[in-house]
Design an enzyme around this catalytic site. Structure first.
Site, short mmCIF file in Angstrom:
data_model
loop_
_atom_site.label_atom_id
_atom_site.label_comp_id
_atom_site.label_asym_id
_atom_site.label_seq_id
_atom_site.Cartn_x
_atom_site.Cartn_y
_atom_site.Cartn_z
N ASP A 141 0.90 -1.21 0.11
CA ASP A 141 -0.09 0.05 -0.02
C ASP A 141 0.74 1.39 0.07
O ASP A 141 0.69 2.43 -0.80
CB ASP A 141 -0.84 0.11 1.19
CG ASP A 141 -1.77 1.33 1.46
OD1 ASP A 141 -2.71 1.31 0.61
OD2 ASP A 141 -1.30 2.28 2.13
N ALA A 170 -5.13 2.43 -0.95
CA ALA A 170 -4.83 1.40 -2.07
C ALA A 170 -5.33 0.35 -1.93
O ALA A 170 -5.77 -0.25 -2.73
CB ALA A 170 -3.43 1.82 -2.42
N ASP A 171 -5.18 -0.34 -0.94
CA ASP A 171 -5.33 -1.75 -0.45
C ASP A 171 -6.68 -2.05 -0.73
O ASP A 171 -7.22 -2.95 -1.28
CB ASP A 171 -4.67 -2.20 0.78
CG ASP A 171 -3.42 -2.84 0.81
OD1 ASP A 171 -3.13 -3.51 -0.38
OD2 ASP A 171 -2.66 -2.93 1.82
N ILE A 172 -7.25 -1.14 0.28
CA ILE A 172 -8.93 -1.08 0.47
C ILE A 172 -9.59 -1.08 -0.99
O ILE A 172 -10.54 -1.65 -1.48
CB ILE A 172 -9.43 -0.19 1.51
CG1 ILE A 172 -8.72 -0.77 2.70
CG2 ILE A 172 -10.83 -0.29 1.56
CD1 ILE A 172 -9.06 0.13 4.08
N GLY A 175 -9.19 -3.79 -3.31
CA GLY A 175 -10.21 -4.89 -2.85
C GLY A 175 -11.55 -4.79 -3.42
O GLY A 175 -12.32 -5.54 -4.15
#
Length: 400
Positions: A141, A170-172, A175
């Site tokens: 991230d 960025a991660d969330i 997803g």
């Protein structure tokens, strides 16, 4: 435990760890999909994100993996690969966020799996995507936020150190984009019988969050920098200091600008040429903010919010996370939910942020303990009790 939601009937195998992939699986599970999380023998790395913990269970892991069933496989064992292949051959969706060639090395790449399961939606979430010069790089991230431009537009202003948004956005976002891609491809597969590859990344997720700033850069040729809480295209639209704290005010059009002046008692600014239009206010924002704050510091935030709400002016408090958890609107919208974990006991979590009138999703299953549902899952897929016991003795399947 019965499932509800618009994706009831969708079978998902989650081969993912930590954040982006589990966020995708969580969203699908919250909407009703049967998500089977496949972990390595020592579990998802987020099980070791400690502290905080609740009776030895990682709070981070439990947040991202509720509503899923869990099985733990030692994928170095050929028998475990066969078990996983059995699960994949009847799945609707597989979500993975392994390194670039891991699934191919296991004999479980997309081209292999589609031969036995043509309707399979294969979702790959990586740092930079499956093509391009960075395809083989690992992704995190922090790195994605820096390279996507997000950190260059976050913070207080020129000359200050780079700032990362507090949440791993960025991660969330990767997803959630992956979940959207899975649903779109699944819908198409239901119509055509043909699955497909869904490919997204942390880098692209970060880029997608720069829409306004990219529009400015495309139009002007100059990359915008950080503005604190201010907006690059509207003013005043930011945090202001009141007498006892901070308040967010969204006077983002001429009507709300006029309302703001009426509420704070600054009618003299109505005819000030520095602030006549939105473009003027953007240009002279550094002069506007201290003038408004001089007025705002005459009252507490609670008083201002009451007056602004009455006037129809968009405004809100700057709450910390715990205050948000207690907020009456968050509670009314069921954004704070609770499950009963077999080890940790009652555990609170963030609820489903999308509501459905006819097929409501829900959070009704706690995150699995390591390998918790292995026997249950394998029985459903036709494995006998003797065969399951044999797989557990050999270490191919980790007994829950």
């Amino acid at each position: 435990m019965s499932k509800s939601g618009p994706l009831t009937g969708m079978k998902v195998i989650e081969l993912a760890h930590i954040m982006a992939g589990p966020a995708c699986g969580m969203m699908l599970a919250d909407m009703g999909a049967d998500v089977i999380k496949v972990e390595k023998p020592d579990g998802d790395d987020s099980r070791r994100f400690l502290p905080p913990e609740i009776k030895g269970e990682s709070a981070a892991y439990m947040m991202m993996n509720r509503n899923k069933r869990g099985i733990a496989l030692n994928l170095k064992d050929p028998d475990a690969i066969k078990v996983l292949r059995t699960l994949l051959d009847s799945a609707d969706v597989v979500v993975e966020n392994y390194r670039h060639d891991t699934m191919d090395r296991l004999g479980l790449g997309y081209e292999t799996l589609r031969k036995s399961n043509p309707k399979l939606v294969y979702c790959s979430i990586s740092g930079f995507g499956r093509t391009g010069p960075y395809a083989e790089r690992g992704g995190f991230d922090l790195i994605a936020q820096g390279m996507s431009g997000l950190m260059s537009i976050t913070g207080e202003g020129p000359g200050r150190p780079p700032v990362k948004p507090g949440a791993p956005i960025a991660d969330i976002t990767a997803g959630f984009l992956a979940a959207l891609g899975c649903v779109a491809a699944y819908t198409n597969a239901q119509q055509t019988g043909e699955g497909q590859m869904v490919d997204t990344s942390l880098f692209e997720a970060g880029i997608s969050l720069t829409y306004w700033q990219s529009a400015i850069a495309f139009a002007t040729g100059t990359a915008p920098g950080p503005l604190g809480s201010a907006h690059p295209l509207n003013a005043p639209y930011q945090s202001f200091r009141a007498r006892d704290g901070w308040i967010n005010i969204g006077a983002a059009n001429q009507r709300n600008w006029t309302r703001l002046l009426e509420v704070v008692g600054a009618s003299e600014l109505q005819d000030d040429p520095r602030f006549g239009s939105n473009a003027d206010r953007i240009k002279n924002l550094a002069e506007l903010v201290p003038i408004l704050e001089e007025h705002l510091q005459k009252r507490d935030t609670h008083d201002w919010l009451r007056l602004m709400d009455k006037a129809g002016l968009p405004a809100g408090p700057v709450m910390n996370v715990s205050e948000m958890h207690r907020d009456e609107q968050a509670l009314a919208r069921e954004m704070i939910v609770e499950t009963d974990h077999p080890v940790a006991g009652p555990v609170k979590a963030i609820g489903l942020p999308v509501k459905f009138s006819g097929t409501p999703g829900s959070v009704n299953r706690p995150a699995p303990t390591l390998g918790q549902h292995g026997h249950e899952i394998l029985s459903e897929y036709g494995f006998s009790s003797d065969r399951i016991a044999e797989l557990e003795r050999s270490g191919a399947v980790i007994k829950g």
